[in-house]
Scaffold this motif. Structure first.
Motif, PDB file in Angstrom:
ATOM      1  N   GLY A  76      79.730 -36.375  26.611  1.00  0.00           N
ATOM      2  CA  GLY A  76      79.342 -36.161  25.533  1.00  0.00           C
ATOM      3  C   GLY A  76      80.330 -35.277  25.382  1.00  0.00           C
ATOM      4  O   GLY A  76      81.295 -35.443  24.196  1.00  0.00           O
ATOM      5  N   MET A  77      80.740 -34.362  25.707  1.00  0.00           N
ATOM      6  CA  MET A  77      81.921 -33.389  25.904  1.00  0.00           C
ATOM      7  C   MET A  77      82.956 -34.112  26.100  1.00  0.00           C
ATOM      8  O   MET A  77      84.489 -33.408  25.003  1.00  0.00           O
ATOM      9  N   ALA A  78      83.461 -34.821  26.710  1.00  0.00           N
ATOM     10  CA  ALA A  78      84.695 -35.455  26.578  1.00  0.00           C
ATOM     11  C   ALA A  78      85.176 -36.646  25.278  1.00  0.00           C
ATOM     12  O   ALA A  78      85.881 -36.777  24.455  1.00  0.00           O
ATOM     13  N   ALA A  79      83.530 -37.222  24.726  1.00  0.00           N
ATOM     14  CA  ALA A  79      83.359 -37.935  23.568  1.00  0.00           C
ATOM     15  C   ALA A  79      84.340 -36.917  22.577  1.00  0.00           C
ATOM     16  O   ALA A  79      85.520 -36.890  21.253  1.00  0.00           O
ATOM     17  N   ILE A  80      83.250 -35.262  21.706  1.00  0.00           N
ATOM     18  CA  ILE A  80      83.968 -34.443  21.480  1.00  0.00           C
ATOM     19  C   ILE A  80      85.287 -33.998  21.388  1.00  0.00           C
ATOM     20  O   ILE A  80      86.097 -34.195  20.604  1.00  0.00           O
ATOM     21  N   SER A  81      85.895 -33.447  22.871  1.00  0.00           N
ATOM     22  CA  SER A  81      87.115 -33.218  22.812  1.00  0.00           C
ATOM     23  C   SER A  81      88.203 -33.956  22.684  1.00  0.00           C
ATOM     24  O   SER A  81      88.556 -33.901  21.910  1.00  0.00           O
ATOM     25  N   ASN A  82      88.558 -34.992  23.107  1.00  0.00           N
ATOM     26  CA  ASN A  82      89.080 -36.336  22.784  1.00  0.00           C
ATOM     27  C   ASN A  82      88.869 -36.281  21.373  1.00  0.00           C
ATOM     28  O   ASN A  82      90.410 -36.869  20.621  1.00  0.00           O
ATOM     29  N   THR A  83      88.133 -36.352  20.493  1.00  0.00           N
ATOM     30  CA  THR A  83      87.831 -36.715  19.629  1.00  0.00           C
ATOM     31  C   THR A  83      88.530 -35.652  19.006  1.00  0.00           C
ATOM     32  O   THR A  83      89.454 -36.062  17.253  1.00  0.00           O
ATOM     33  N   LEU A  84      87.983 -34.522  19.009  1.00  0.00           N
ATOM     34  CA  LEU A  84      88.923 -33.779  18.247  1.00  0.00           C
ATOM     35  C   LEU A  84      90.701 -33.437  18.252  1.00  0.00           C
ATOM     36  O   LEU A  84      90.889 -32.952  17.241  1.00  0.00           O
ATOM     37  N   PHE A  85      91.011 -33.547  19.469  1.00  0.00           N
ATOM     38  CA  PHE A  85      92.622 -33.447  20.252  1.00  0.00           C
ATOM     39  C   PHE A  85      93.424 -34.734  19.159  1.00  0.00           C
ATOM     40  O   PHE A  85      94.110 -34.838  20.057  1.00  0.00           O
ATOM     41  N   SER A  86      92.240 -36.055  19.225  1.00  0.00           N
ATOM     42  CA  SER A  86      92.983 -36.638  19.096  1.00  0.00           C
ATOM     43  C   SER A  86      93.887 -36.963  16.704  1.00  0.00           C
ATOM     44  O   SER A  86      94.528 -37.504  16.475  1.00  0.00           O
ATOM     45  N   PHE A  87      92.772 -35.514  16.119  1.00  0.00           N
ATOM     46  CA  PHE A  87      93.564 -35.753  15.034  1.00  0.00           C
ATOM     47  C   PHE A  87      93.731 -34.437  14.520  1.00  0.00           C
ATOM     48  O   PHE A  87      94.198 -34.356  13.373  1.00  0.00           O
ATOM     49  N   LEU A  88      93.316 -33.179  15.316  1.00  0.00           N
ATOM     50  CA  LEU A  88      93.691 -32.218  15.357  1.00  0.00           C
ATOM     51  C   LEU A  88      95.342 -31.380  16.081  1.00  0.00           C
ATOM     52  O   LEU A  88      95.136 -31.481  17.612  1.00  0.00           O
ATOM     53  N   LYS A  89      96.060 -31.116  15.368  1.00  0.00           N
ATOM     54  CA  LYS A  89      97.429 -30.845  15.812  1.00  0.00           C
ATOM     55  C   LYS A  89      97.252 -29.418  15.053  1.00  0.00           C
ATOM     56  O   LYS A  89      96.663 -28.871  14.210  1.00  0.00           O
ATOM     57  N   PRO A  90      98.469 -28.594  16.076  1.00  0.00           N
ATOM     58  CA  PRO A  90      99.053 -27.125  15.545  1.00  0.00           C
ATOM     59  C   PRO A  90      99.459 -27.815  13.707  1.00  0.00           C
ATOM     60  O   PRO A  90     100.120 -28.250  13.342  1.00  0.00           O
ATOM     61  N   GLY A  91      98.304 -26.507  13.228  1.00  0.00           N
ATOM     62  CA  GLY A  91      98.421 -26.558  11.632  1.00  0.00           C
ATOM     63  C   GLY A  91      97.829 -27.065  10.649  1.00  0.00           C
ATOM     64  O   GLY A  91      97.158 -27.015   9.816  1.00  0.00           O
ATOM     65  N   LYS A  92      96.856 -27.853  11.643  1.00  0.00           N
ATOM     66  CA  LYS A  92      95.895 -28.667  10.932  1.00  0.00           C
ATOM     67  C   LYS A  92      94.805 -27.691  10.811  1.00  0.00           C
ATOM     68  O   LYS A  92      94.069 -26.472  11.464  1.00  0.00           O
ATOM     69  N   ARG A  93      93.830 -27.773   9.987  1.00  0.00           N
ATOM     70  CA  ARG A  93      92.502 -27.648  10.033  1.00  0.00           C
ATOM     71  C   ARG A  93      91.014 -28.493  10.078  1.00  0.00           C
ATOM     72  O   ARG A  93      91.595 -29.152   9.210  1.00  0.00           O
ATOM     73  N   VAL A  94      90.645 -27.123  10.344  1.00  0.00           N
ATOM     74  CA  VAL A  94      88.313 -28.163  10.727  1.00  0.00           C
ATOM     75  C   VAL A  94      87.638 -27.609   9.694  1.00  0.00           C
ATOM     76  O   VAL A  94      87.760 -25.886  10.174  1.00  0.00           O
ATOM     77  N   VAL A  95      86.956 -28.254   9.014  1.00  0.00           N
ATOM     78  CA  VAL A  95      85.817 -26.926   9.204  1.00  0.00           C
ATOM     79  C   VAL A  95      84.538 -28.051   9.652  1.00  0.00           C
ATOM     80  O   VAL A  95      84.222 -29.255   9.362  1.00  0.00           O
ATOM     81  N   SER A  96      83.215 -26.879   9.733  1.00  0.00           N
ATOM     82  CA  SER A  96      81.861 -26.931  10.725  1.00  0.00           C
ATOM     83  C   SER A  96      81.286 -26.097   9.622  1.00  0.00           C
ATOM     84  O   SER A  96      81.284 -25.688   9.227  1.00  0.00           O
ATOM     85  N   VAL A  97      80.402 -26.067  11.234  1.00  0.00           N
ATOM     86  CA  VAL A  97      79.027 -25.391  10.429  1.00  0.00           C
ATOM     87  C   VAL A  97      78.950 -23.757  11.550  1.00  0.00           C
ATOM     88  O   VAL A  97      79.690 -24.614  13.392  1.00  0.00           O
ATOM     89  N   LYS A  98      78.571 -23.052  11.764  1.00  0.00           N
ATOM     90  CA  LYS A  98      78.414 -22.320  12.709  1.00  0.00           C
ATOM     91  C   LYS A  98      76.981 -22.788  13.904  1.00  0.00           C
ATOM     92  O   LYS A  98      77.284 -22.447  15.308  1.00  0.00           O
ATOM     93  N   ASP A  99      75.916 -23.596  13.782  1.00  0.00           N
ATOM     94  CA  ASP A  99      75.647 -23.919  14.361  1.00  0.00           C
ATOM     95  C   ASP A  99      75.799 -25.686  15.274  1.00  0.00           C
ATOM     96  O   ASP A  99      75.066 -26.786  14.819  1.00  0.00           O
ATOM     97  N   THR A 100      76.645 -25.480  16.229  1.00  0.00           N
ATOM     98  CA  THR A 100      76.555 -26.302  16.770  1.00  0.00           C
ATOM     99  C   THR A 100      76.908 -26.420  17.766  1.00  0.00           C
ATOM    100  O   THR A 100      75.962 -25.422  18.754  1.00  0.00           O
ATOM    101  N   TYR A 101      76.997 -27.372  18.772  1.00  0.00           N
ATOM    102  CA  TYR A 101      76.615 -27.072  20.358  1.00  0.00           C
ATOM    103  C   TYR A 101      77.364 -26.301  21.232  1.00  0.00           C
ATOM    104  O   TYR A 101      78.217 -26.566  20.671  1.00  0.00           O
ATOM    105  N   GLY A 102      76.956 -25.637  21.964  1.00  0.00           N
ATOM    106  CA  GLY A 102      77.622 -24.791  22.552  1.00  0.00           C
ATOM    107  C   GLY A 102      78.728 -24.811  23.271  1.00  0.00           C
ATOM    108  O   GLY A 102      79.780 -24.212  22.738  1.00  0.00           O
ATOM    109  N   GLY A 103      79.019 -25.842  24.112  1.00  0.00           N
ATOM    110  CA  GLY A 103      80.114 -26.608  24.385  1.00  0.00           C
ATOM    111  C   GLY A 103      80.987 -27.258  22.973  1.00  0.00           C
ATOM    112  O   GLY A 103      82.374 -26.517  23.245  1.00  0.00           O
TER     113      GLY A 103
END
Length: 394
Positions: free
Chosen positions: A88-115
């Motif tokens: 599951g963490m591979a799915a999460i990390s691969n997805t994030l790094f596929s779309f987020l590069k230096p200078g990009k911005r992500v908005v999320s919430v404080k309550d997410t899975y620890g990983g």
């Protein structure tokens, strides 16, 4: 039999990806452990290798057993495409790094899975990716942060482990206005209870290790959504190498055939247990979106078909009570997982947020005395009796 959208989730969980036998009439998709796939026609080989024709070249890229699993989640989530990962963490990390590069911005919430929180707090900032974590449930704050400009909005609902609810449709609308991709972790809800794509999400992530597999015996991750976005993540994963192997893919797909049955029992049992705990004098707080007293109940009722098999609660006391209570339970594995046929429980400090420090957990609003309780498929009366006898000991 065809897996058309008109079929129920229960039927699709059984048939999707498996309506055409792969080997000599087999009624179950076989485990294909071949690393490479041979061709006698070089032109056909080249067409498949370059994506101009369907087929298999190398199992790090595609595999027949894995493809059957991918089709199953694609149908259940109502997506255009899907791909599988080793965890599951591979799915999460691969997805994030596929779309987020230096200078990009992500908005999320404080309550997410620890990983996931670890990615937001440590890993992404190290790559000069801007991260804005909003108070979970504060939709106005999220809308303001999204409007400031962002490239990706990452949601998890219900959240792990505090079971907070986020209005997917509302956040997706805000994200679209900002031109951002919307990713939703649907692990807790499962496609039986919730379909984020129907609510405006672009991509849906699952830790397939949990409810989809359902038996705590195989690890995997899944991503489903828009075809163009899934293709982009596939190209990253293809080189990154976080592919799912055939054996766990088979076990996850086999587990998914009973997903509707298991989730139905777990929905019912979790509601009964949440109501019981809510009325118990030794329990301080209960977090379950099915309770009318839950702050996110109305949103959950609008976007979910069932409230899930996960709940969390805190005892009326400190961590010392947790240390006495949990070992007294007899029908529970004290283990760091969830979504299994057997009930699992534990505090976030040893389960969902073990990767974080106590200070980080406090910052995310996760008390040390919280107990995460993943309801299994045992008879609810037995689980209620087990909870009662353990509560009597504290």
């Amino acid at each position: 039999m065809k897996t058309e959208p008109t079929y129920s989730k229960a039927t699709a969980a059984v048939w999707a990806g498996e309506d055409s036998p792969l080997f000599k009439g087999a009624a179950t998709t076989p485990i294909v452990n071949s690393v490479a796939f041979a061709y006698t026609d070089l032109n056909e080989w080249h067409s498949v290798a370059t994506g101009k024709a369907e087929g298999y070249i190398y199992s790090r890229n595609t595999n027949p057993t894995v493809a059957a699993l991918e089709e199953k989640i694609r149908v259940l989530e109502g997506a255009e495409a899907a791909i599988a990962f080793a965890t599951g963490m591979a799915a999460i990390s691969n997805t994030l790094f596929s779309f987020l590069k230096p200078g990009k911005r992500v908005v999320s919430v404080k309550d997410t899975y620890g990983g996931t929180s670890k990615m937001f707090l440590d890993f992404l900032p190290a790559y000069h990716i801007q991260v804005s974590l909003c108070e979970t449930g504060n939709h106005e704050e999220m809308e303001e942060e999204i409007a400031r400009g962002c490239d990706l909005v990452y949601l998890e609902t219900p959240t792990n482990p505090t079971l907070k609810i986020i209005d997917i449709r509302r956040m997706a609308l805000a994200a679209k206005q900002a031109g951002a991709i919307v990713v939703v972790d649907n692990t807790f809800a499962t496609p039986i209870n919730q379909n984020p794509i129907d609510l405006g999400a672009d991509l849906v992530i699952h830790s397939a290790t949990k409810y989809l597999c359902g038996h705590s015996d195989a690890m995997g991750g899944l991503l489903a959504g828009r075809k163009d976005l899934v293709k982009q993540v596939f190209e990253f994963r293809e080189i990154n190498g976080a592919s799912l192997q055939a054996d766990p893919a088979y076990m996850i797909a086999r587990g998914m055939k009973t997903l509707d049955l298991r989730i139905g029992r777990q929905n019912t049992s979790a509601m009964l247990i949440a109501k019981y705990l809510k009325a118990h004098p030794k329990v301080k707080d209960v977090f379950y979106p099915g309770l009318e007293t839950h702050p996110g109940h109305e949103i959950a009722k609008a976007q979910m078909r069932g409230f899930g098999g996960m709940l969390s609660f805190s005892l009326d006391g400190g961590y010392d009570l947790v240390e006495k209570f949990l070992p007294s339970l007899q029908l529970v594995h004290l283990a760091a997982s969830l979504g299994s046929v057997s009930t699992l429980a534990g505090p976030p400090r040893t389960t969902s947020h073990v990767e974080l420090t106590e200070e980080q957990r406090a910052m995310l609003g996760i008390p040390e005395s919280l107990i995460r309780y993943s309801v299994g498929i045992e008879h609810p009366d037995d689980l209620l009796n087990d909870l009662e006898q353990a509560l009597q000991k504290i």
